[in-house]
Design an enzyme around this catalytic site. Structure first.
Site, PDB file in Angstrom:
ATOM      1  N   GLY A 277       0.946  -1.243  -0.167  1.00  0.00           N
ATOM      2  CA  GLY A 277       0.193  -0.069  -0.127  1.00  0.00           C
ATOM      3  C   GLY A 277       1.014   1.257   0.044  1.00  0.00           C
TER       4      GLY A 277
ATOM      5  N   ASP B  11     -18.256  -9.867 -21.509  1.00  0.00           N
ATOM      6  CA  ASP B  11     -19.089  -9.946 -20.143  1.00  0.00           C
ATOM      7  C   ASP B  11     -20.534 -10.337 -20.283  1.00  0.00           C
ATOM      8  OD1 ASP B  11     -16.567  -9.228 -19.481  1.00  0.00           O
ATOM      9  OD2 ASP B  11     -17.218  -7.037 -18.757  1.00  0.00           O
ATOM     10  N   SER B  12     -21.012  -9.659 -21.014  1.00  0.00           N
ATOM     11  CA  SER B  12     -22.583 -10.143 -21.247  1.00  0.00           C
ATOM     12  C   SER B  12     -22.727 -11.192 -21.884  1.00  0.00           C
ATOM     13  CB  SER B  12     -23.313  -8.768 -22.043  1.00  0.00           C
ATOM     14  OG  SER B  12     -22.978  -8.472 -23.167  1.00  0.00           O
ATOM     15  N   ALA B  13     -22.078 -11.564 -22.895  1.00  0.00           N
ATOM     16  CA  ALA B  13     -22.009 -12.710 -23.697  1.00  0.00           C
ATOM     17  C   ALA B  13     -21.828 -13.911 -22.705  1.00  0.00           C
ATOM     18  CB  ALA B  13     -20.875 -12.801 -24.737  1.00  0.00           C
TER      19      ALA B  13
ATOM     20  N   LYS C 209     -11.296 -10.523 -15.534  1.00  0.00           N
ATOM     21  CA  LYS C 209     -11.502 -10.700 -16.885  1.00  0.00           C
ATOM     22  C   LYS C 209     -11.007 -11.950 -17.508  1.00  0.00           C
ATOM     23  CE  LYS C 209     -13.067  -8.089 -20.379  1.00  0.00           C
ATOM     24  NZ  LYS C 209     -14.273  -7.094 -20.501  1.00  0.00           N
TER      25      LYS C 209
ATOM     26  N   HIS D  84       7.392  -6.876  -3.869  1.00  0.00           N
ATOM     27  CA  HIS D  84       6.151  -7.364  -4.615  1.00  0.00           C
ATOM     28  C   HIS D  84       6.031  -8.559  -5.434  1.00  0.00           C
ATOM     29  CE1 HIS D  84       3.864  -3.494  -3.580  1.00  0.00           C
ATOM     30  NE2 HIS D  84       5.041  -2.906  -3.488  1.00  0.00           N
TER      31      HIS D  84
ATOM     32  N   GLY E 113     -20.256  -7.613 -26.209  1.00  0.00           N
ATOM     33  CA  GLY E 113     -18.901  -7.441 -25.588  1.00  0.00           C
ATOM     34  C   GLY E 113     -18.576  -9.217 -24.877  1.00  0.00           C
TER      35      GLY E 113
ATOM     36  N   GLU F 230       3.972  -9.894  -6.646  1.00  0.00           N
ATOM     37  CA  GLU F 230       2.709 -10.386  -7.507  1.00  0.00           C
ATOM     38  C   GLU F 230       3.035  -9.476  -8.806  1.00  0.00           C
ATOM     39  OE1 GLU F 230       2.986  -8.150  -5.033  1.00  0.00           O
ATOM     40  OE2 GLU F 230       1.872  -6.217  -5.414  1.00  0.00           O
TER      41      GLU F 230
ATOM     42  N   CYS G 276       5.413  -6.295   1.486  1.00  0.00           N
ATOM     43  CA  CYS G 276       5.727  -4.743   1.341  1.00  0.00           C
ATOM     44  C   CYS G 276       5.256  -4.134   2.319  1.00  0.00           C
ATOM     45  CB  CYS G 276       5.224  -4.165  -0.159  1.00  0.00           C
ATOM     46  SG  CYS G 276       6.173  -2.478  -0.065  1.00  0.00           S
ATOM     47  N   TYR G 277       4.148  -3.346   2.548  1.00  0.00           N
ATOM     48  CA  TYR G 277       3.516  -2.537   3.656  1.00  0.00           C
ATOM     49  C   TYR G 277       3.149  -3.547   4.596  1.00  0.00           C
ATOM     50  CZ  TYR G 277       0.526   0.533   6.236  1.00  0.00           C
ATOM     51  OH  TYR G 277       0.089   1.069   7.112  1.00  0.00           O
TER      52      TYR G 277
END
Ligand code: XMP
Length: 530
Positions: free
Chosen positions: A64, A237-239, A385, A179, A235, A181, A91-92
Site C-alpha cells: 500500500g 462479459d454480457s455474452a 476478466k 512485490h 462484448g 505479484e 511490502c507494507y
C-alpha cells in the site's frame, strides 16, 4: 433496483487478500487464482474478527502507499497473527507484520524503488526453496525492516535492507519486503505458490470449471420457474453471463440485442448467428439503426453523443423488455430477473462484494434504468476478466467473442470526431476491419490491449491518389498496451505491420488519404478520442 445474492454454494478454500490501498490487492488476488487457489479481497478497515469469521484458509496482507509511521495509516490488529491462520505480508503488509510482532521498522531513508537484486540467505526456506540465491525483485518502499520479530528467521536481504524477507514456520507467518505479484519480480509467482502450497498447505484445485457448476446450480435455485432477460452488448462479459444463465435455465432466458448501427463490421452478425448457434439462446434483435442515427443528427459534442446513445439505448431496451414481459405474462411466467455481466473488479471498486449492485454507467451499454423492478443475476461478480474468458471458452463460445478486446458501449459513435452519419460509419467500419485483420494476421491481438481506429471526420487534408489531387480525411490508429485501462501506453507496433495497415486503408477506403499513429500514453491522453 433490488438485488439478490446468488444462493450460497459450497465455499472453496479461500485466501483473503487484505487491501491496504493502491492497486496491489487485485493483482495479488489474480495471482493467487492463477495458482488455482480461490481468493477474495477485503478492505483493511474490516475488523479482524470479521475476517476470521469468513474462515479463511490463509490471509495475505497487500502492499500500500502508506508509511507505518504516518498518522492514520491503516493497521492490523495483532490478533490476526495469533489466530493460527497462515499469513503472508507483502511490502507494507510485511512491515505491519514486523511492527505488530515486535520487530523494528525504521524510517531511516533506506528507500528502494523499482528493480532490485535480493540475496537469499536461506535457500531451503519455505518461501525460497528452489529459487536462485540472487533474484530480481520489484521494490517500492520508504521504510525498511531492520530487525525481525522474535522467533522469525531472516531469509533474504538487499544492499539497502538487512531484512528483506522473514518467516516463522511454526506459526506459519511469512513476509517479504518486495512485490512478488508484479512480473518484474522474476520468481514472484513461485514464492507466492510456496506460501500457498508449502506454508499454508493448500492444494491447487480451484478452476473456472468449478465456477460454472456452482453458478448453474445457484442460478437454478434463484430463478426457479420464473423468467430472466439479458441485454447483450456484443462484448465478452454480457455474452459469457448470458451463456452461463442459458446453461442454467435454458428457454426461461430471453436476450435482447439492440443493434444501434454503431457496431464494428461483422459484430452484429456474430451475435445473431455465432452466439446463438453456440448457446441456443432465445434472442430478440432490435434493429434501431435509423432511430439512433436520427437522434445523433447534427451532434458533434462527445458528451452529447454519449448521452443520446445512452438514452436511446434505454428506451429501446425498455420497449423490448415490455414486450417480453407482456408475452410472458400472458403465459403466466413472470419476468423477475435481469442478468448483468458485472465483474469482480467492478464489485471491489464499488465498495467490495457486499451484495449491493453498483452499476457503473461508463462500463455499461449506456447504463440501465434505475427504477426496474428486477432482481439481478450476476454470475461473474467473483471473476476477473481473464477468468471470464476461460469460462466463455469452456462454455463453447466462439473465439471471436471470447477474445474480443474492449469496445465502448457507445461504439463507433465516439470514434468519429464530428457528426455521426451512416456514410462515415461505413467508412470507419472498413478502416477498422482492415486494422483488425492485419493485427490478427501479425499475431498481435494478445499483445495489445485494444486498438481504437478513429475517423477525423471534421479534418481534411490534401493528398494525391491515382491521377489526381484528393481532399480526404485522416484515420488515426490508437494501439495501446494496458493492464486495466486506467493507465496505458502506446504500443510499439512493428513498422511493417503499420505500413501494411496504412497502405491498405488508403487504397481500399474511399475518402481516406492519410493514416496517422497516436503516440500518446494515458495519462495525459485517454484511450478513446472522445
Ligand atoms: P478511456 O477512453 O476513458 O477508456 O481511456 C478506458 C476504457 O473504457 C472504454 N470506454 C468505454 N466503455 N462505455 C464503455 O462501455 C463507454 O462509454 C466507454 N468509454 C470508454 C475504452 O474503450 C477503454 O477500454
Amino acid at each position: 433496483m433490488s438485488t439478490a445474492t446468488p444462493a450460497a454454494a459450497a465455499a472453496p478454500d479461500t485466501v483473503l487478500v487484505v487491501d491496504f490501498g493502491a492497486q496491489y490487492a487485485q493483482l495479488i488476488a489474480r495471482r493467487v487464482r492463477e495458482a488455482r487457489v480461490y481468493s477474495e479481497i477485503v478492505p483493511s478497515s474490516m475488523p479482524v474478527q470479521e475476517m476470521l469469521a469468513k474462515n479463511p484458509a490463509a490471509i495475505i496482507l497487500s502492499g500500500g502507499p502508506s508509511s507505518v509511521y504516518e498518522e492514520g495509516a491503516p493497521t492490523v490488529d495483532r490478533s490476526l497473527f495469533e489466530a493460527g491462520v497462515p499469513v503472508f505480508g507483502m511490502c507494507y503488509g510485511f512491515q505491519l507484520m514486523a511492527q505488530a510482532l515486535g520487530g523494528t521498522v525504521d524510517n531511516s531513508g533506506a528507500r528502494e524503488y523499482g528493480r532490485t537484486t535480493m540475496t537469499v540467505s536461506r535457500p531451503s526456506s519455505t518461501l525460497f526453496e528452489g529459487t536462485p540465491d540472487e533474484q530480481a525483485v520489484w521494490m517500492s518502499h520508504g521504510d525498511a525492516c531492520s530487525a525481525a520479530p522474535e522467533g522469525f528467521t531472516v531469509t533474504a536481504s538487499t544492499d539497502v535492507v538487512p531484512v528483506a524477507a522473514f518467516e516463522n514456520d511454526e506459526k506459519r507467518l511469512y513476509g517479504v519486503q518486495h512485490h512478488p505479484e508484479v512480473m518484474h519480480s522474476t520468481h514472484g509467482q513461485q514464492v507466492l505458490e510456496h506460501f500457498l502450497y508449502r506454508g499454508a498447505g493448500l492444494s491447487p484445485t480451484w478452476t473456472t470449471g468449478n465456477v460454472i457448476e456452482e453458478q448453474v446450480e445457484a442460478i437454478r435455485e434463484q430463478v426457479g420457474t420464473k423468467r430472466a432477460i439479458c441485454a447483450l452488448s456484443g462484448g465478452v462479459d454480457s455474452a459469457v453471463a448470458a451463456a452461463l444463465v442459458q446453461k442454467a435455465i435454458g428457454s426461461q432466458l430471453t436476450c435482447v440485442y439492440v443493434d444501434h448501427g454503431l457496431m464494428r463490421k461483422g459484430e452484429t452478425a456474430q451475435v445473431e448467428k455465432d452466439f446463438v448457434a453456440a448457446t441456443g439462446v432465445q434472442l430478440r434483435v432490435v434493429d434501431a439503426e435509423k432511430r439512433f442515427l436520427t437522434a445523433l443528427e447534427g451532434v458533434s459534442d462527445p458528451e452529447e453523443k454519449r448521452k443520446i446513445i445512452g438514452r436511446e439505448f434505454i428506451r429501446v431496451f425498455e420497449q423490448a423488455q415490455a414486450e417480453i414481459i407482456a408475452e410472458a405474462g400472458a403465459s403466466g411466467e413472470p419476468v423477475e430477473f435481469l442478468v448483468q455481466g458485472t465483474l469482480y473488479p467492478d464489485v471491489v471498486e464499488s465498495g467490495g462484494g457486499t451484495g449491493t449492485a453498483n452499476i457503473k454507467s461508463h462500463h455499461n451499454v449506456g447504463g440501465l434504468p434505475e427504477d426496474l423492478e428486477f432482481q439481478l443475476i450476476e454470475p461473474l461478480r467473483k471473476l476477473f476478466k481473464d477468468e471470464v474468458r476461460m469460462v466463455g471458452q469452456e462454455l463453447g463460445l466462439p473465439e471471436e467473442i471470447v477474445q474480443r478486446q474492449p469496445f465502448p458501449g457507445p461504439g463507433l459513435g465516439i470514434r468519429i470526431v464530428g457528426e455521426v452519419t451512416k456514410e462515415r460509419l461505413d467508412l470507419l467500419r472498413e478502416a477498422d476491419a482492415i486494422a483488425r485483420e492485419e493485427l490478427t494476421a501479425a499475431g498481435l491481438d494478445r499483445e495489445i490491449w485494444q486498438c481504437p481506429v478513429v475517423l477525423l471526420a471534421d479534418v481534411r487534408s490534401v493528398g494525391v491518389q491515382g491521377d489526381g489531387r484528393t481532399y480526404g480525411h485522416p484515420i488515426v490508429l490508437r494501439p495501446v498496451s494496458s493492464e486495466d485501462a486506467m493507465t496505458a501506453d502506446w504500443s510499439r507496433l512493428p513498422y511493417d505491420v503499420l505500413s501494411k495497415i496504412s497502405t491498405r486503408i488508403t487504397n481500399e477506403v474511399r475518402d481516406v488519404n492519410r493514416v496517422v499513429l497516436d503516440v500518446t500514453s494515458k495519462p495525459p491522453g485517454t484511450i478513446e478520442w472522445e
